[in-house]
Motif scaffolding. Structure first.
Motif, PDB file in Angstrom:
ATOM      1  N   LEU A  30      -6.181   0.217  -7.504  1.00 39.82           N
ATOM      2  CA  LEU A  30      -5.947  -1.165  -7.138  1.00 39.82           C
ATOM      3  C   LEU A  30      -5.400  -1.892  -8.355  1.00 39.82           C
ATOM      4  O   LEU A  30      -6.019  -1.875  -9.420  1.00 39.82           O
ATOM      5  CB  LEU A  30      -7.249  -1.841  -6.676  1.00 39.82           C
ATOM      6  N   ILE A  63       0.850  -1.191   0.000  1.00 41.12           N
ATOM      7  CA  ILE A  63       0.000   0.000   0.000  1.00 41.12           C
ATOM      8  C   ILE A  63       0.882   1.235   0.000  1.00 41.12           C
ATOM      9  O   ILE A  63       1.731   1.404   0.876  1.00 41.12           O
ATOM     10  CB  ILE A  63      -0.927   0.013   1.230  1.00 41.12           C
ATOM     11  N   ILE A 107      -2.605   0.557  -4.436  1.00 41.80           N
ATOM     12  CA  ILE A 107      -2.597  -0.700  -3.689  1.00 41.80           C
ATOM     13  C   ILE A 107      -2.262  -1.787  -4.707  1.00 41.80           C
ATOM     14  O   ILE A 107      -2.966  -1.952  -5.705  1.00 41.80           O
ATOM     15  CB  ILE A 107      -3.957  -0.982  -3.034  1.00 41.80           C
TER      16      ILE A 107
END
Length: 167
Positions: free
Chosen positions: A144, A106, A111
């Motif tokens: 992500l 992270i 992420i």
């Protein structure tokens, strides 16, 4: 109606108030409904819900709604993976794709989820999961990214050291 040879040991008793429909149409409709009911029951069993007294509940409660939503998301995963997984059951999709070990990094912007080598990773790569970057609103709009190590691919040791891992 009493129906035999439907794949069960005992005959099936079908009660209906549809007196104008032919037996063929009634049995066809029953068969389609049973497929739907069996999928609901499979979802309930897989997601560890309490067993229902009937395969089709008469009221829709929150638990059932969440179960059906989760089942739909698994079905969407199967469609996106393709390769015969379009009709796979939730437990199969979970075993082959979701139940995996990964390292999560992270940072302020992103992420990154790095999955270990698995035989099914190439299917996820072919499905485009390695190319997608999704902004996650509830995580400060971080992107992500999923990274899949393929079988036969060696791990990049220098990148592990850059992340501060021993070794």
């Amino acid at each position: 109606m009493i129906i035999t040879d439907l794949g069960h040991e005992a005959p099936t008793f079908l009660l209906t108030n549809q007196l104008k429909r032919s037996a063929r149409k009634l049995i066809g409709r029953y068969a389609r409904r049973m497929i739907i009911e069996n999928n609901i029951q499979d979802s309930i069993d897989f997601f560890h819900m309490d067993a229902l007294s009937s395969a089709v509940p008469m009221k829709v409660d929150c638990d059932l709604q969440l179960t059906l939503m989760a089942s739909s998301l698994y079905r969407l995963l199967g469609v996106q993976v393709g390769q015969g997984y379009e009709r796979a059951k939730s437990r199969t999709l979970f075993r082959d794709f979701v139940d995996a070990t990964a390292t999560v990094d992270i940072s302020a912007q992103q992420i990154t989820v790095r999955f270990q080598k698995r035989a099914h990773n190439p299917l996820l790569l072919n499905g485009g999961f390695g190319r997608k970057k999704v902004k996650v609103p509830w995580l400060d709009h971080r992107a992500l990214q999923l990274v899949f190590a393929e079988v036969g691919q060696s791990e990049n040791v220098s990148s592990r050291r850059l992340r501060g891992n021993p070794g």
